[in-house]
Design a protein around this motif. Structure first.
Motif, PDB file in Angstrom:
ATOM      1  N   PRO A   1       0.702  -1.227   0.115  1.00  0.00           N
ATOM      2  CA  PRO A   1       0.147  -0.022   0.115  1.00  0.00           C
ATOM      3  C   PRO A   1       0.775   1.218   0.045  1.00  0.00           C
ATOM      4  O   PRO A   1       0.279   2.350  -0.234  1.00  0.00           O
ATOM      5  N   GLY A   2       2.074   1.037   0.293  1.00  0.00           N
ATOM      6  CA  GLY A   2       3.087   2.292   0.273  1.00  0.00           C
ATOM      7  C   GLY A   2       2.376   3.640   1.013  1.00  0.00           C
ATOM      8  O   GLY A   2       2.213   3.326   2.243  1.00  0.00           O
ATOM      9  N   ARG A   3       2.629   4.760   0.508  1.00  0.00           N
ATOM     10  CA  ARG A   3       2.259   5.902   1.090  1.00  0.00           C
ATOM     11  C   ARG A   3       0.695   5.969   1.495  1.00  0.00           C
ATOM     12  O   ARG A   3       0.301   6.609   2.273  1.00  0.00           O
ATOM     13  N   LEU A   4      -0.004   5.311   0.686  1.00  0.00           N
ATOM     14  CA  LEU A   4      -1.629   5.228   0.880  1.00  0.00           C
ATOM     15  C   LEU A   4      -1.837   4.532   1.993  1.00  0.00           C
ATOM     16  O   LEU A   4      -2.793   5.081   2.698  1.00  0.00           O
ATOM     17  N   ASP A   5      -1.175   3.664   2.347  1.00  0.00           N
ATOM     18  CA  ASP A   5      -1.333   2.802   3.868  1.00  0.00           C
ATOM     19  C   ASP A   5      -2.519   2.380   3.687  1.00  0.00           C
ATOM     20  O   ASP A   5      -2.959   1.657   2.834  1.00  0.00           O
ATOM     21  N   ARG A   6      -3.570   2.654   4.960  1.00  0.00           N
ATOM     22  CA  ARG A   6      -4.760   1.985   5.046  1.00  0.00           C
ATOM     23  C   ARG A   6      -5.751   3.041   4.288  1.00  0.00           C
ATOM     24  O   ARG A   6      -7.021   2.256   4.275  1.00  0.00           O
ATOM     25  N   ARG A   7      -5.310   3.836   3.407  1.00  0.00           N
ATOM     26  CA  ARG A   7      -6.272   4.536   2.559  1.00  0.00           C
ATOM     27  C   ARG A   7      -6.476   3.612   1.476  1.00  0.00           C
ATOM     28  O   ARG A   7      -7.492   3.850   0.641  1.00  0.00           O
ATOM     29  N   ALA A   8      -5.642   2.621   1.090  1.00  0.00           N
ATOM     30  CA  ALA A   8      -5.655   1.874  -0.138  1.00  0.00           C
ATOM     31  C   ALA A   8      -6.879   0.766   0.065  1.00  0.00           C
ATOM     32  O   ALA A   8      -6.640  -0.049   1.095  1.00  0.00           O
ATOM     33  N   VAL A   9      -7.738   0.676  -1.002  1.00  0.00           N
ATOM     34  CA  VAL A   9      -8.520  -0.455  -0.876  1.00  0.00           C
ATOM     35  C   VAL A   9      -8.727  -1.133  -2.223  1.00  0.00           C
ATOM     36  O   VAL A   9      -8.878  -0.474  -3.353  1.00  0.00           O
ATOM     37  N   THR A  10      -8.426  -2.403  -2.166  1.00  0.00           N
ATOM     38  CA  THR A  10      -8.293  -3.350  -3.321  1.00  0.00           C
ATOM     39  C   THR A  10      -9.662  -3.747  -3.853  1.00  0.00           C
ATOM     40  O   THR A  10     -10.224  -4.240  -3.075  1.00  0.00           O
ATOM     41  N   VAL A  11     -10.080  -3.157  -5.044  1.00  0.00           N
ATOM     42  CA  VAL A  11     -11.216  -3.745  -5.909  1.00  0.00           C
ATOM     43  C   VAL A  11     -11.153  -5.030  -6.494  1.00  0.00           C
ATOM     44  O   VAL A  11     -10.415  -4.895  -7.702  1.00  0.00           O
ATOM     45  N   PHE A  12     -11.847  -6.134  -6.240  1.00  0.00           N
ATOM     46  CA  PHE A  12     -11.822  -7.329  -6.995  1.00  0.00           C
ATOM     47  C   PHE A  12     -12.958  -7.276  -8.200  1.00  0.00           C
ATOM     48  O   PHE A  12     -14.030  -6.841  -7.908  1.00  0.00           O
ATOM     49  N   PRO A  13     -12.827  -7.969  -9.430  1.00  0.00           N
ATOM     50  CA  PRO A  13     -13.635  -7.869 -10.391  1.00  0.00           C
ATOM     51  C   PRO A  13     -14.727  -9.050  -9.935  1.00  0.00           C
ATOM     52  O   PRO A  13     -14.901  -9.866  -8.969  1.00  0.00           O
ATOM     53  N   ALA A  14     -16.079  -8.579 -10.668  1.00  0.00           N
ATOM     54  CA  ALA A  14     -17.046  -9.435 -10.283  1.00  0.00           C
ATOM     55  C   ALA A  14     -17.067 -10.765 -11.092  1.00  0.00           C
ATOM     56  O   ALA A  14     -17.293 -11.914 -10.511  1.00  0.00           O
TER      57      ALA A  14
ATOM     58  N   SER B   1      -6.991 -11.393  -2.186  1.00  0.00           N
ATOM     59  CA  SER B   1      -8.049 -11.030  -1.241  1.00  0.00           C
ATOM     60  C   SER B   1      -7.772 -11.539   0.070  1.00  0.00           C
ATOM     61  O   SER B   1      -7.747 -10.869   1.298  1.00  0.00           O
ATOM     62  N   ALA B   2      -7.402 -12.887   0.196  1.00  0.00           N
ATOM     63  CA  ALA B   2      -7.332 -13.402   1.865  1.00  0.00           C
ATOM     64  C   ALA B   2      -6.057 -12.736   2.282  1.00  0.00           C
ATOM     65  O   ALA B   2      -6.126 -12.524   3.379  1.00  0.00           O
ATOM     66  N   ALA B   3      -5.085 -12.480   1.581  1.00  0.00           N
ATOM     67  CA  ALA B   3      -3.879 -11.938   2.222  1.00  0.00           C
ATOM     68  C   ALA B   3      -4.043 -10.503   2.599  1.00  0.00           C
ATOM     69  O   ALA B   3      -3.689  -9.853   3.669  1.00  0.00           O
ATOM     70  N   LEU B   4      -4.895  -9.632   1.765  1.00  0.00           N
ATOM     71  CA  LEU B   4      -5.287  -8.442   2.338  1.00  0.00           C
ATOM     72  C   LEU B   4      -6.087  -8.360   3.480  1.00  0.00           C
ATOM     73  O   LEU B   4      -5.833  -7.494   4.428  1.00  0.00           O
ATOM     74  N   ARG B   5      -6.917  -9.244   3.302  1.00  0.00           N
ATOM     75  CA  ARG B   5      -8.025  -9.345   4.633  1.00  0.00           C
ATOM     76  C   ARG B   5      -6.992  -9.657   5.756  1.00  0.00           C
ATOM     77  O   ARG B   5      -7.311  -9.030   7.155  1.00  0.00           O
ATOM     78  N   GLN B   6      -6.177 -10.708   5.751  1.00  0.00           N
ATOM     79  CA  GLN B   6      -5.419 -10.925   6.855  1.00  0.00           C
ATOM     80  C   GLN B   6      -4.358  -9.853   7.437  1.00  0.00           C
ATOM     81  O   GLN B   6      -4.389  -9.629   8.661  1.00  0.00           O
ATOM     82  N   GLY B   7      -4.026  -9.151   6.577  1.00  0.00           N
ATOM     83  CA  GLY B   7      -3.206  -7.976   6.676  1.00  0.00           C
ATOM     84  C   GLY B   7      -4.019  -6.739   7.274  1.00  0.00           C
ATOM     85  O   GLY B   7      -3.229  -5.495   7.722  1.00  0.00           O
ATOM     86  N   GLY B   8      -5.203  -6.948   7.174  1.00  0.00           N
ATOM     87  CA  GLY B   8      -6.125  -5.753   7.803  1.00  0.00           C
ATOM     88  C   GLY B   8      -6.406  -4.576   6.618  1.00  0.00           C
ATOM     89  O   GLY B   8      -6.895  -3.452   7.262  1.00  0.00           O
ATOM     90  N   TYR B   9      -6.087  -4.863   5.763  1.00  0.00           N
ATOM     91  CA  TYR B   9      -6.205  -3.783   4.697  1.00  0.00           C
ATOM     92  C   TYR B   9      -7.832  -3.794   3.862  1.00  0.00           C
ATOM     93  O   TYR B   9      -8.317  -5.226   3.899  1.00  0.00           O
ATOM     94  N   GLY B  10      -8.027  -2.972   3.273  1.00  0.00           N
ATOM     95  CA  GLY B  10      -9.586  -2.697   2.628  1.00  0.00           C
ATOM     96  C   GLY B  10      -9.610  -3.728   1.434  1.00  0.00           C
ATOM     97  O   GLY B  10      -8.893  -3.426   0.700  1.00  0.00           O
ATOM     98  N   VAL B  11     -10.521  -4.218   1.324  1.00  0.00           N
ATOM     99  CA  VAL B  11     -10.878  -4.892   0.117  1.00  0.00           C
ATOM    100  C   VAL B  11     -12.410  -4.666  -0.442  1.00  0.00           C
ATOM    101  O   VAL B  11     -13.290  -4.317   0.338  1.00  0.00           O
ATOM    102  N   ALA B  12     -12.615  -4.633  -1.600  1.00  0.00           N
ATOM    103  CA  ALA B  12     -13.918  -4.034  -2.076  1.00  0.00           C
ATOM    104  C   ALA B  12     -14.183  -5.074  -3.417  1.00  0.00           C
ATOM    105  O   ALA B  12     -13.377  -5.995  -3.912  1.00  0.00           O
ATOM    106  N   GLN B  13     -15.634  -4.968  -3.539  1.00  0.00           N
ATOM    107  CA  GLN B  13     -16.125  -6.093  -4.838  1.00  0.00           C
ATOM    108  C   GLN B  13     -16.796  -5.353  -5.726  1.00  0.00           C
ATOM    109  O   GLN B  13     -17.702  -4.384  -5.454  1.00  0.00           O
ATOM    110  N   LEU B  14     -16.567  -5.486  -7.083  1.00  0.00           N
ATOM    111  CA  LEU B  14     -17.442  -4.936  -8.015  1.00  0.00           C
ATOM    112  C   LEU B  14     -18.465  -5.811  -8.034  1.00  0.00           C
ATOM    113  O   LEU B  14     -18.444  -7.121  -7.813  1.00  0.00           O
ATOM    114  N   THR B  15     -19.825  -5.682  -8.632  1.00  0.00           N
ATOM    115  CA  THR B  15     -21.001  -6.183  -8.960  1.00  0.00           C
ATOM    116  C   THR B  15     -21.213  -6.167 -10.303  1.00  0.00           C
ATOM    117  O   THR B  15     -20.696  -5.280 -10.953  1.00  0.00           O
TER     118      THR B  15
END
Length: 399
Positions: free
Chosen positions: A68-81, A95-109
Motif C-alpha cells: 500500500p506504500g504511502r497510501l497505507d490504510r487508505r488503499a482499498v483493493t477492488v476485485f472483479p465480479a 483477497s485473503a492476504a489483504l484481509r489477513q493484513g487488515g487492509y480494505g477490500v472491495a467488490q465489483l458487482t
C-alpha cells in the motif's frame, strides 16, 4: 502498435457533493502493475485528505498484491465480479492476504452474477444495476458494506442513489446539462464581461467599472486582496488599486474558476468547479508534452483556459460556440473548445473520454499525443490534489 496501459483516477462524491474518495482504473489491467506501484509510492498522494479511500484495481500479477506504500490504510483493493478463470485463484489468494493484513477490500458487482455475500469494505454497483434491485436489498447490503454507485450519468440517477443507501458515487452526471433553462445569473454575465476585457488587455479603469456594477464580485475581489497570500502593507482605497495588487494573470485565473461558483455563495467550491479546475491544471501540466505542440502564445496559460472553460456549456446551459462569441479568445482556444481540434482540443477530448470511462479511447488519444503513462499519472495526481484544496477566496495564483 498496441496501446500502453494508462491509469485513470476519478474523484468519488459524498452525500454533500464533496470529493470523498478516489477510484483508479486501468485500460489494460495486466500491464498496469508498475503504474499502481507508482501511484501508491507517489509523494503527491500526501497532498490528499488522509481520511479518503483510494479504490485500486486488483491485478493477478506476479508481485501482487502490491504494497500500500504511502497510501497505507487508505488503499482499498477492488476485485472483479467475473474474473477470468486463469486469474481466479491468484485473486482469491490476494483477497485473503489483504484481509489477513487488515487492509480494505472491495467488490465489483454485475447484473448477470449473484450479489456478493460476506462483508466487504465497499461494494461497487452501476447506477442501473442498483436501480434494478429492490430497496430492501440495497438497505441490506448497505448494512454490511459501504455502497459506491458508478456510471451515474444523470442528475436524477445521482439523487436516486443518494436516497437509496449509496454513500459514494462517481460524477459522470456533472458532464450533462440541465434540462430546464435557468435564468441568466448577472454575476456570471459580469464575470464573462471581465474575462473578455482581460483577454483584450483592457485598461484597469474598464475592469474597475465592471467591479463597481456587481457587489458580489467586488466583495470577492477585496476578500482575495485581503487574503494571506497578498501580504498587504497598506489599506485598499480603490478597486483599481486592488486589481493592480493582484496582477492580471492571477486575476484572470481567479475569474475563470469563480464563474463556476455557487452564485448564492460565490467563494464555495462545488463539484463542477473542482472538475473544471482539475481539467485546467491537468491540461496546463501536459501542454508542453504534446506532439505536435500547440501553436499559441503561452501554451500553459492557453491550456489552463481550455480546461477551465471546457464545462461552461454545462454550467450556462448554452452551446459552446455561442459562449465563445462573447469572449475574444485566440483561435487555438476557440477551436479546441468548440470542435476539439488542434493539440489542445485532442487533449481535452482524451480527458473527457477518461471521465466518461471510455478508457481505451482515452489511452489511444493520449498515446497519439505523445503523453507517457507515467507522466499522465503524475499530472493527474498534481491536478486533483490542487483542485481538492482549492478555495476561491484565497486563490491568487495558478500554483
Amino acid at each position: 502498435m498496441p496501446t500502453p496501459a494508462f491509469l485513470f483516477i476519478h474523484p468519488l462524491l459524498g452525500a454533500d457533493d464533496s470529493w470523498s474518495g478516489y477510484r483508479a482504473e486501468l485500460n489494460a489491467a495486466p500491464a498496469g502493475d508498475a503504474l499502481l506501484r507508482q501511484l501508491v509510492e507517489s509523494p503527491l498522494t500526501d497532498d490528499f485528505d488522509s481520511r479518503h479511500p483510494w479504490l485500486l484495481p486488483a491485478i493477478a500479477a506476479p508481485h501482487s498484491p502490491y504494497p500500500p506504500g504511502r497510501l497505507d490504510r487508505r488503499a482499498v483493493t477492488v476485485f472483479p465480479a467475473n474474473p477470468v478463470a486463469a486469474d481466479a485463484t491468484a485473486l482469491a489468494a490476494q483477497s485473503a492476504a489483504l484481509r489477513q493484513g487488515g487492509y480494505g477490500v472491495a467488490q465489483l458487482t454485475a447484473a448477470n452474477t449473484p450479489l456478493p455475500t460476506g462483508v466487504w469494505r465497499y461494494l461497487l454497483l452501476t447506477a442501473s444495476h442498483a436501480r434494478s434491485l429492490p430497496p430492501f436489498t440495497l438497505r441490506g447490503l448497505a448494512a454490511r458494506n459501504t455502497l459506491v454507485a458508478t456510471d451515474v450519468h444523470t442528475h436524477a440517477e445521482r439523487q436516486w442513489c443518494l436516497q437509496n443507501a449509496c454513500s459514494l458515487s462517481t460524477g459522470e452526471y456533472l458532464l450533462t446539462r440541465g434540462t430546464a433553462a435557468s435564468q441568466a445569473d448577472i454575476t456570471r454575465l459580469k464575470l464573462l464581461e471581465l474575462l473578455a476585457l482581460i483577454a483584450q488587455d483592457a485598461d484597469t479603469a474598464a475592469l474597475e467599472h465592471v467591479f463597481r456594477q456587481e457587489s458580489k464580485l467586488s466583495y470577492g475581489l477585496l476578500r482575495l486582496v485581503n487574503s494571506a497570500a497578498m501580504a498587504l502593507s497598506r489599506p485598499i482605497t480603490s478597486f483599481a488599486q486592488a486589481i493592480n495588487l493582484i496582477g492580471r494573470r492571477p486575476l484572470q485565473r481567479w475569474l475563470q474558476l469563480l464563474v463556476y461558483a455557487d452564485p448564492n455563495n460565490g467563494h464555495r467550491p462545488n463539484p463542477l468547479l473542482q472538475k473544471a479546475a482539475a481539467r485546467g491544471h491537468l491540461l496546463e501540466a501536459l501542454a508542453l508534452q504534446l506532439q505536435p505542440a500547440p501553436v499559441v502564445e503561452n501554451p500553459g496559460d492557453a491550456a489552463f483556459m481550455v480546461g477551465a472553460f471546457s464545462l461552461l456549456d454545462v454550467l450556462l446551459n448554452m452551446p459552446m460556440a455561442e459562449i465563445m462569441r462573447q469572449l475574444p479568445l485566440a483561435e487555438e482556444i476557440v477551436t479546441a473548445l468548440t470542435g476539439h481540434s488542434g493539440p489542445l482540443g485532442s487533449l481535452l477530448q482524451a480527458v473527457h473520454a477518461a471521465e466518461t470511462r471510455a478508457l481505451e479511447t482515452s489511452a489511444t488519444r493520449l498515446q497519439e499525443l505523445g503523453i507517457a503513462p507515467e507522466r499522465y499519472l503524475d499530472a493527474q495526481l498534481a491536478a486533483l490534489g490542487w483542485a481538492a484544496r482549492i478555495h476561491l477566496v484565497d486563490y491568487s495564483s495558478g500554483n
